[in-house]
Structures are given as C-alpha cells and as structure tokens.
Design a protein around this motif. Structure first.
Motif, PDB file in Angstrom:
ATOM      1  N   MET A 198     -43.533 -16.878   2.613  1.00 38.55           N
ATOM      2  CA  MET A 198     -44.166 -18.032   2.002  1.00 38.55           C
ATOM      3  C   MET A 198     -43.149 -19.174   1.846  1.00 38.55           C
ATOM      4  SD  MET A 198     -46.309 -18.253  -1.530  1.00 38.55           S
ATOM      5  CE  MET A 198     -44.866 -18.435  -2.553  1.00 38.55           C
ATOM      6  N   ILE A 199     -43.650 -20.374   2.036  1.00 35.22           N
ATOM      7  CA  ILE A 199     -42.787 -21.539   1.924  1.00 35.22           C
ATOM      8  C   ILE A 199     -43.279 -22.411   0.799  1.00 35.22           C
ATOM      9  CG2 ILE A 199     -42.030 -23.634   3.078  1.00 35.22           C
ATOM     10  CD1 ILE A 199     -42.758 -21.887   5.691  1.00 35.22           C
ATOM     11  N   ARG A 200     -42.346 -22.847  -0.040  1.00 31.68           N
ATOM     12  CA  ARG A 200     -42.765 -23.690  -1.162  1.00 31.68           C
ATOM     13  C   ARG A 200     -41.816 -24.881  -1.309  1.00 31.68           C
ATOM     14  NH1 ARG A 200     -44.409 -20.406  -5.671  1.00 31.68           N
ATOM     15  NH2 ARG A 200     -46.444 -21.381  -5.917  1.00 31.68           N
TER      16      ARG A 200
ATOM     17  N   GLU B 255     -40.982 -28.055  -3.569  1.00 31.36           N
ATOM     18  CA  GLU B 255     -41.251 -28.571  -4.902  1.00 31.36           C
ATOM     19  C   GLU B 255     -40.500 -29.874  -5.113  1.00 31.36           C
ATOM     20  OE1 GLU B 255     -40.490 -25.758  -8.029  1.00 31.36           O
ATOM     21  OE2 GLU B 255     -42.073 -24.423  -7.259  1.00 31.36           O
TER      22      GLU B 255
ATOM     23  N   ASP C 201     -44.727 -32.004  -2.586  1.00 27.52           N
ATOM     24  CA  ASP C 201     -45.059 -30.645  -3.007  1.00 27.52           C
ATOM     25  C   ASP C 201     -45.981 -30.042  -1.962  1.00 27.52           C
ATOM     26  OD1 ASP C 201     -43.895 -30.309  -5.733  1.00 27.52           O
ATOM     27  OD2 ASP C 201     -45.075 -32.139  -6.080  1.00 27.52           O
ATOM     28  N   LEU C 202     -45.649 -28.826  -1.514  1.00 27.60           N
ATOM     29  CA  LEU C 202     -46.455 -28.224  -0.455  1.00 27.60           C
ATOM     30  C   LEU C 202     -46.201 -26.731  -0.447  1.00 27.60           C
ATOM     31  CD1 LEU C 202     -48.223 -28.840   2.111  1.00 27.60           C
ATOM     32  CD2 LEU C 202     -46.091 -28.963   3.387  1.00 27.60           C
ATOM     33  N   THR C 203     -47.259 -25.946  -0.304  1.00 27.53           N
ATOM     34  CA  THR C 203     -47.089 -24.499  -0.203  1.00 27.53           C
ATOM     35  C   THR C 203     -47.770 -24.007   1.061  1.00 27.53           C
ATOM     36  OG1 THR C 203     -47.103 -24.309  -2.601  1.00 27.53           O
ATOM     37  CG2 THR C 203     -47.444 -22.286  -1.348  1.00 27.53           C
ATOM     38  N   ILE C 204     -47.079 -23.173   1.810  1.00 31.29           N
ATOM     39  CA  ILE C 204     -47.648 -22.647   3.050  1.00 31.29           C
ATOM     40  C   ILE C 204     -47.585 -21.128   2.992  1.00 31.29           C
ATOM     41  CG2 ILE C 204     -47.374 -22.532   5.559  1.00 31.29           C
ATOM     42  CD1 ILE C 204     -46.096 -25.359   5.329  1.00 31.29           C
ATOM     43  N   GLU C 205     -48.739 -20.503   3.207  1.00 31.85           N
ATOM     44  CA  GLU C 205     -48.799 -19.034   3.133  1.00 31.85           C
ATOM     45  C   GLU C 205     -48.392 -18.420   4.471  1.00 31.85           C
ATOM     46  OE1 GLU C 205     -49.330 -17.445   0.416  1.00 31.85           O
ATOM     47  OE2 GLU C 205     -49.921 -19.188  -0.786  1.00 31.85           O
TER      48      GLU C 205
ATOM     49  N   ASP D 217     -54.011 -33.076   2.715  1.00 28.64           N
ATOM     50  CA  ASP D 217     -53.746 -31.652   2.904  1.00 28.64           C
ATOM     51  C   ASP D 217     -55.082 -30.943   2.838  1.00 28.64           C
ATOM     52  OD1 ASP D 217     -52.869 -29.092   3.047  1.00 28.64           O
ATOM     53  OD2 ASP D 217     -51.696 -29.131   1.179  1.00 28.64           O
TER      54      ASP D 217
END
Ligand SMILES: Nc1ncnc2c1ncn2[C@@H]1O[C@H](COP(=O)(O)OP(=O)(O)OP(=O)(O)O)[C@@H](O)[C@H]1O
Ligand SMILES: [Mg+2]
Lengths: 258, 267, 293
Positions: free
Chosen positions: A1-3, A5, A22-26, A227
């Motif tokens: 996982m990439i986060r 912040e 800010d972005l989160t990639i599963e 997004d």
C-alpha cells in the motif's frame, strides 16, 4: 500500500511541483495520472521512489517511510519498485539481456555484478521477464537494433526483472506510434492483472487513459484536483482537470479501428 | 516471478564471442606481457624509490637562482622566439602546400601525390629527431631548433588544413573555373575565403604545440629553456629543475587559458 | 601602434572598415613578432646562408643508407624496443586513467572529488614527458622502464581528461534507470556508463599509442633506450649512412603503426556507432592529444 500524506515538492529555483498532496493507493490497483504538461505528474512518480526528494510530508511504501530515508533504505525501497521511462533509458550499445539484468543489480553484490558474474537465478529472472513481454528471442541482440515498441518492452522487462510490487510508468507510450502504444499499454494491463503488481501510469492521451485505466487521478498546478473511477469521468471532468476545453491534441488518433 | 511460463529450453543461448575479438584480446594481452618483460618492468622500483637519496636534492627550490634573468628567464624568452618564428614560417609555407595536397584544389596529380608522400614522411619523423638532426647539420642553438620546429609544424599544419580544404564546398571553385578563371585565382576566390577561419584556428593550435615542443628542444641542444634543464641535470641540481618546472607549468597553464579565450572569440 | 587607433563609427554601409583595420593590425603584430624572434636567435647572415648547404650536405651523405650495418647492430630490435616502451606506457596510462576519469566527470562525480582529480590531470599534462623522464631517469636509473613510466604518467593526464569528457557527454537516462532499480553508484558506472563510453575510450587509447610511439622514440634521445638512442650514437659519430638507415626504419614503423591503429579505431567507432568525428579533428587529436572542442 502507498500513502502520500501532505506531500509537497519544491524544486531548486522555487518551482512548487506538488502541493500538499494526499493520496492512498491499494495493492494491485491500476491508476492513471493525467494533467497538463507541468502539472507535476512526473514529480508524483519520482518522489515516490526518492529520485526527487519531497520537501514536506510523508510517503509510506509498504510501510517504509521514503521521505528523508537513508541511501541504504532508499535502495531497498527502490529494489521493489519498477520504473518505465518515456525515453526507455536503455543502454543502446549493449545487448537486450544486459539491459534487463540491470533490474537485478540490487540483488547481487556489487563486485559480482561489476565483473558480470551474474548468478543463474538472475539470468533466469531476466529471461522470464523478456518472455513475459514476448521478446525473449531478442535477448542477445543489441538494444539499438530494436524498434521503438520493442525497446519499450525491454524497459518493461527490466522493471519486471526486479520482481516489483509496484510499477511506475512515466508516459511510457509518448514516443511510440498509436498501434504500438496500444500493444504496450496492453502489456502493462496484462502484467497488472496476471501478477497483481500495483501500477501507476502517467498518460498524456485521454482516450488511452479511458481505455486502460481503472482509477483516474488528475493533477493541476501540483494539486490533486480529481480522484475517482474512470467510468465516472466525463469530458467535463477532463476539461475541469485541464482547466480548458479538450482538443484533438489530447487524444491519440485511432488508426486501428478505422 | 515464481514459475516460468514455458520451459527454459526455448530461451536463446548466449552466443559465443566473435573469434576475431577473442583472438584480438589474446594477442593484446600477450603483447602487453611480452612488452613488459622487454622494458624490464619491475614494481620494486616503487619500493625503493622513496628512499632514494636523490629526492633530497629536489628541495629547497633556489628561487633567487631561478628568477635571475640570465638563468631561466632569458632562455625562456628564447623559447618563445623559437616558437613564434617556427609557427610563422611553418604556417606560411603550409598555406600553398595544403592547397596542393587537397584533391579539390591540387593543380595536378603529380603535385598531389608527391606533396602527400613527402609530408607524410616528414611527419613520421618526431619533432626532436628533426632537432637532433639539424643540430648536427647546422650547429648547436636556437637556429637549429627553429628550423626543426618549422619543418614539423609545416607537416602538422598541412595535414590538418588540407583535410579541411577537402571538405570545402566545391561549387564556388567550379563556378570560377567555368567563368574561365585560371587555377590559382580561382582557388583564391572560390575556396580560400571559406577555409580561412580553419587556417587561423589551426595556426593557433600549432603555436601552442610549438611552445610545448620548444620547452624541451634544449635537451638535444636546440636552444631554449630545455638547455638549462639539460645543464642542471648533469650536476643533479634537481631543486633548480623543479623551479624551472614550476615556471613551465605556469607558462603552459596561462597559454592554454589564453588560447581557449582567443579561440572562443574567433569562433 | 598608430594603426590600432579605433576608426570613426560612421563608416558607410557596404564598406566595413573595422574588420579590415583589425586584419592589418594582426598582420603587423605578427610581422613585428617574427622580426623580434629572428633578431633574438642570434643568427649571423653567413650562417643563414650556409645553413641550407650544410643541411643538404648531411642529407646527401645519408644516401645510400647503410642498412646492412644497421641491421647487424640490431636496429629492428631497437625500433621494437621503442614500440614496447610506448605500449607499456599506454597500457599503464589506460588502466590508471579509466577509473580516475569516472571520478573526474562532472555528471557522475561530486565536486569535492572531481576538482582535485582534474587538477592532477592538468598538472600532469602540462609537464612534457621528456622532463618527467629526465627526473625519473635520475631516480630509477637509465633505461626503458623509466621511459615507459614517464609515458604512462603523461598518458594518465591526457587520457584521463579525454575520457572524462567522453563520460560527460553520455545519455544520463540509463544511470537514472539503475538508480530507480536500487543499484549502487559502482553498478551505474559499470552497466549504464561504461558500455556507452568504452568504444570512444578505447579509440582514445589507440590515439595515445600512436602519439606515444613518437614520444618513446624521442625519449631514446636522452637515454631511455630504443631507436632514439641509436640515432644519437650514430649522429655523434657522424655516421650519416647509418643515420639514414635509422631514419628509414623509424619512418616505416611510425607510418605502419599509424595506419594499423587508425584502421582499428575506425572499426571500433563504427562498430560502436559512436559520434561522427570530423577527420581533421581526429588528425589533430592524433598528433597533439588536444581536442577540438
Ligand atoms: N529538475 C527540476 N528542476 C526544477 N524544476 C523542475 C524540475 N523538474 C520539473 N520541474 C518543474 O516542476 C513542474 C512540474 O514538472 P513535472 O515534470 O512533474 O510535470 P509533468 O506533469 O510531468 O509535465 P510533462 O507532461 O511535461 O512531463 C514544472 O513546472 C517543471 O518545470
Ligand atoms: Mg513528465
């Protein structure tokens, strides 16, 4: 996982290329990043593996902090991240397999690789990667003798040889013709599906983004402005990301369907 | 990747290196080993080189001696004079000879081949060989040195410049000849203007080359500051030699800066 | 000088006076410098007049060359000796300059390391081989090894400078690819940089060998062995037919090596699809080790 912040990047000279992102990639996602030239797409990919240092914020890649990491940690993080370049970045004067073996450098001690004493496992990984992109028969050909599409496949194989959990592709088809572009995009999509490698691609052409992407991220002036799922994106979405009307230069002309 | 998607037997095998490259590499290594033995290569030189008592003679540098006009400065001026006169003579003669040596502008094939053969032979003899020969022929001193360097710079200059003439645009020359011009005036108006900048720039290189060469001419008796080095080494006065070396170093560095600056302004 | 007075600016168009004035100024400066140089050389008129006769005499006495005497004296072995010295010197220079040139290249080496190494290259290059040899001969003793060392040392400077410039001109993309894959600096040098520069660098080694053959012949003049020593001993006894034979052998050897080496260089550069060099630029490097950049 990439986060990501609150990530900001300011280049020397004062250009702010990313602003409080800010972005989160599963795991296993296939994300397409779009935006005008200069929007910060390349910076977003490069900050992720530390090729460009973030000036602010935190980036976690599978639990490891990249911002401010030591050279050693960075090498470790990068060894799991494959990168594909717009200009391929191959050494044209050497063979295809030597180019692909560059993806194994982090797994071999420096002195062994320096003298070309690659372990059999590294050679096998390189060959398998070439097989995956369908050009294993070119393994001992000089890279300069390959077509553009084949060269980009070598670039993909080099990234695959790393056995990556994450794949970054910075406008991978910008230097290719429309037909080859689709083949290479197809390769990347297949790799994402078959091997489950999280994939992050910068694209210039909106039709390619819609055809291959699943999640769409839009950047403008270094800020995250969109997004969402690609199905939800309409022409209005794109013109709001770009801040202008969509024109014919934003799509790849469709040769193979006419 | 965990499982290969097809058996490894379909993978191409590494081609063997080309035989010519293999033989070339073996020959190069063998020749190196043989040469090393022939020149009595030995690393023990480095073991006792530091304890050599001669090193003490390198220090201190007797600066009063070095800066006394008669000792180093005057021979250094002579060095410059040799370099200047040789460049002027060599480059002047080179101008017509280069045109004779280029396929484009040569008046006839006899001139072409004879000038090429002669110049290649002249260039194959190293500059200090010329100096030594001329010292024997016309006596010790700067005169022999200037003569030697004139010959050598002629040979270098014609090689460089004639190749530039070869590459010049042939159309103006054809036009001049078509208009009924004689050979030499046609070359002078049709080719000369386009290659003149190259001539100037090579002349500067040749001057630089001549300064470097004239520094050592004296070691074979052909004048200039090298003669002082030769005299001092007979008596193991290495401190003085080191002083001269410092001056040579400064001269070469300044020279390089100046010629880079001049060339930049010319281009 | 009066001519160098700047001319009034209001020159009519179509008649640019400025450049023409400068041309005259430069011509006068060159003439004055030449005249000053001639007066400084202390040549009397009759020496000037007799000199060409003396030189011609010497040339006449070299004919016919005394080949049989020279061959009995082993002139072939002596010219080979010069070639061995040049080769060993070139190999020493090549081996030592290669790693140093990476450390001296602006695109792959930090300032703190790069600047001192470049200074060392410049310092080495500015001292003529012959003077290095004078000192080495004193310290290591007379002989071919001293000559090879002097040539090797000088070659480190010239080859190091040329090679590091070649490294500075490479495509940086592959270095980035190695970095992105988590490779070390040394791996980037070995796999991204070296394959790009090797053909050019090897052709520089061959250039240098050609120059070094001439240099080692010259080193013989001050006692480092080889063909130069033979020339000196025959000239000192004024055995001109023998001198003619020595010169002949030298010319043949130098021209043969130049031809072989330049053919090999061309093959390497073309095989490596290297940058297209102008022929006279190549010739210049050939002769002087200076690049036409
Ligand atoms: N190395 C750098 N030094 C200084 N400024 C930079 C650097 N790299 C990029 N920038 C600037 O940062 C901003 C974002 O650049 P980036 O390359 O991320 O844009 P991009 O979206 O990838 O554009 P493109 O579509 O043209 O590739 C631009 O204004 C650019 O000029
Ligand atoms: Mg970009």
């Amino acid at each position: 996982m990439i986060r990501f912040e609150n990530v900001s990047v300011t280049y020397r000279g004062g250009v702010k290329a990313l602003r409080n992102l800010d972005l989160t990639i599963e795991d296993g996602e296939f994300v397409v990043v779009v935006g005008l030239s200069g929007a910060g797409k390349s910076t977003l990919l490069r900050v992720l593996n530390g090729l460009v240092p973030a000036t602010e914020g935190s980036i976690l890649v599978d639990g490891t902090e990249v911002v401010g990491a030591s050279a050693r940690t960075l090498r470790e993080v990068r060894s799991h991240i494959g990168m594909i370049f717009q200009t391929f970045n191959l050494v044209e004067r050497t063979t295809v397999v030597n180019n692909v073996l560059m993806g194994r450098l982090s797994t071999v001690t420096a002195w062994r690789s320096t003298f070309g004493l690659w372990p059999a496992s590294a050679r096998a990984a390189a060959m398998e990667a070439l097989e995956r992109v369908g050009i294993v028969d070119k393994a001992y050909v000089r890279a300069s003798n390959l077509s553009g599409g084949q060269q980009q496949r070598v670039g993909i194989a080099r990234a695959l040889a790393q056995n990556p959990t994450l794949m970054l592709a910075d406008e991978p088809v910008a230097a290719l013709d429309p037909v080859t572009s689709r083949q290479v995009m197809g390769d990347l999509q297949r790799i994402n599906q078959e091997l489950g490698i999280t994939t992050l691609i910068n694209l210039h052409y909106l039709d390619l983004a819609q055809e291959y992407g699943r999640r769409l991220v839009g950047l403008n002036g270094g800020e995250l402005v969109y997004d969402g799922q690609i199905e939800d994106a309409t022409p209005e979405t794109f013109s709001s990301i770009y801040g202008r009307e969509i024109s014919s230069t934003d799509v790849l002309v469709d040769h193979d369907q006419s | 990747m965990t499982a290969p998607s097809s058996p490894p037997t379909t993978w191409p095998t590494k081609p063997r290196p080309r035989v010519s490259i293999l033989i070339g590499a073996i020959l190069a290594i063998a020749f190196t080993v043989y040469s090393a033995r022939q020149v009595d290569m030995r690393f023990s030189t480095f073991a006792d080189v530091w304890t050599n008592p001669l090193w003490e003679k390198f220090w201190p540098i007797p600066w009063e001696w070095v800066f006394d006009r008669r000792n180093v400065i005057n021979p250094l001026i002579e060095t410059f004079q040799i370099a200047i006169i040789s460049t002027v003579i060599g480059c002047s003669i080179a101008l017509p000879v280069s045109f004779a040596m280029s396929r484009l502008t040569t008046p006839n094939s006899v001139t072409y081949y004879s000038s090429r053969v002669v110049m290649n032979i002249v260039r194959a003899i190293p500059d200090l060989f010329w100096a030594k020969l001329l010292v024997t022929a016309v006596g010790v001193g700067a005169f022999a040195g200037s003569w030697a360097l004139s010959i050598f710079s002629l040979a270098v200059m014609v090689k460089l410049f004639s190749e530039d003439i070869d590459g010049a645009d042939p159309r103006p020359l054809e036009a001049a000849k078509a208009a009924g011009g004689r050979h030499i005036p046609s070359v002078a108006t049709g080719v000369f203007p386009t290659v003149f900048p190259a001539y100037v720039s090579y002349s500067l290189y040749v001057f630089e080359l001549n300064i470097r060469a004239s520094l050592v001419l004296g070691l074979v008796g052909a004048g200039g500051v090298g003669r002082v080095i030769e005299a001092q080494r007979q008596f193991f006065r290495f401190g003085r030699i080191l002083g001269i070396l410092v001056i040579i170093f400064v001269v070469v560095v300044v020279l390089e800066q100046v010629s880079v600056a001049v060339r930049k302004r010319l281009v | 000088m009066a001519v160098s007075q700047p001319t009034p600016v209001e020159t009519r168009p179509g008649r640019p006076l400025g450049p023409r004035i400068w041309r005259w100024v430069i011509a006068v400066v060159i003439l004055v410098a030449a005249a000053w140089s001639v007066t400084g050389l202390n040549v009397s008129v009759d020496r000037l007049l007799n000199a060409s006769g003396d030189a011609w005499n010497v040339i006449k006495r070299m004919w016919p060359p005394a080949f049989s005497i020279e061959i009995k004296r082993g002139v072939i072995g002596k010219v080979l000796q010069s070639i061995y010295i040049a080769w060993v010197g070139t190999v020493i220079g090549a081996i030592l300059s290669l790693p140093l040139s990476f450390l001296a290249a602006g695109n792959v080496s930090p300032r703190l390391i790069r600047l001192p190494i470049r200074q060392v290259f410049n310092a080495i290059r500015s001292v003529p081989e012959l003077i290095v040899a004078v000192i080495l001969i004193a310290v290591t003793g007379l002989g071919p090894w001293a000559g090879a060392l002097a040539i090797g040392l000088h070659s480190i400077g010239t080859l190091g400078k040329l090679s590091s410039e070649a490294i500075e001109n490479i495509d940086a993309g592959p270095i980035e690819a190695v970095d992105a894959a988590g490779g070390r600096w040394i791996s980037a040098m070995r796999w991204a940089v070296l394959p790009q520069v090797l053909p050019v660098v090897v052709s520089y080694w061959l250039f240098r060998f050609e120059i070094n053959v001439r240099a080692s012949a010259v080193l013989g003049l001050i006692g480092a062995g080889g063909i130069g020593s033979e020339l000196v001993s025959q000239l000192n006894f004024r055995n001109f037919p023998e001198v003619g034979a020595v010169l002949f052998v030298t010319i043949v050897a130098v021209i043969t090596i130049d031809l072989l080496s330049s053919a090999l260089r061309r093959a390497i550069i073309q095989g490596g699809a290297g940058p297209d060099q102008s022929r006279s630029g190549e010739a210049l490097e050939d002769l002087t080790g200076m690049s036409l950049a």
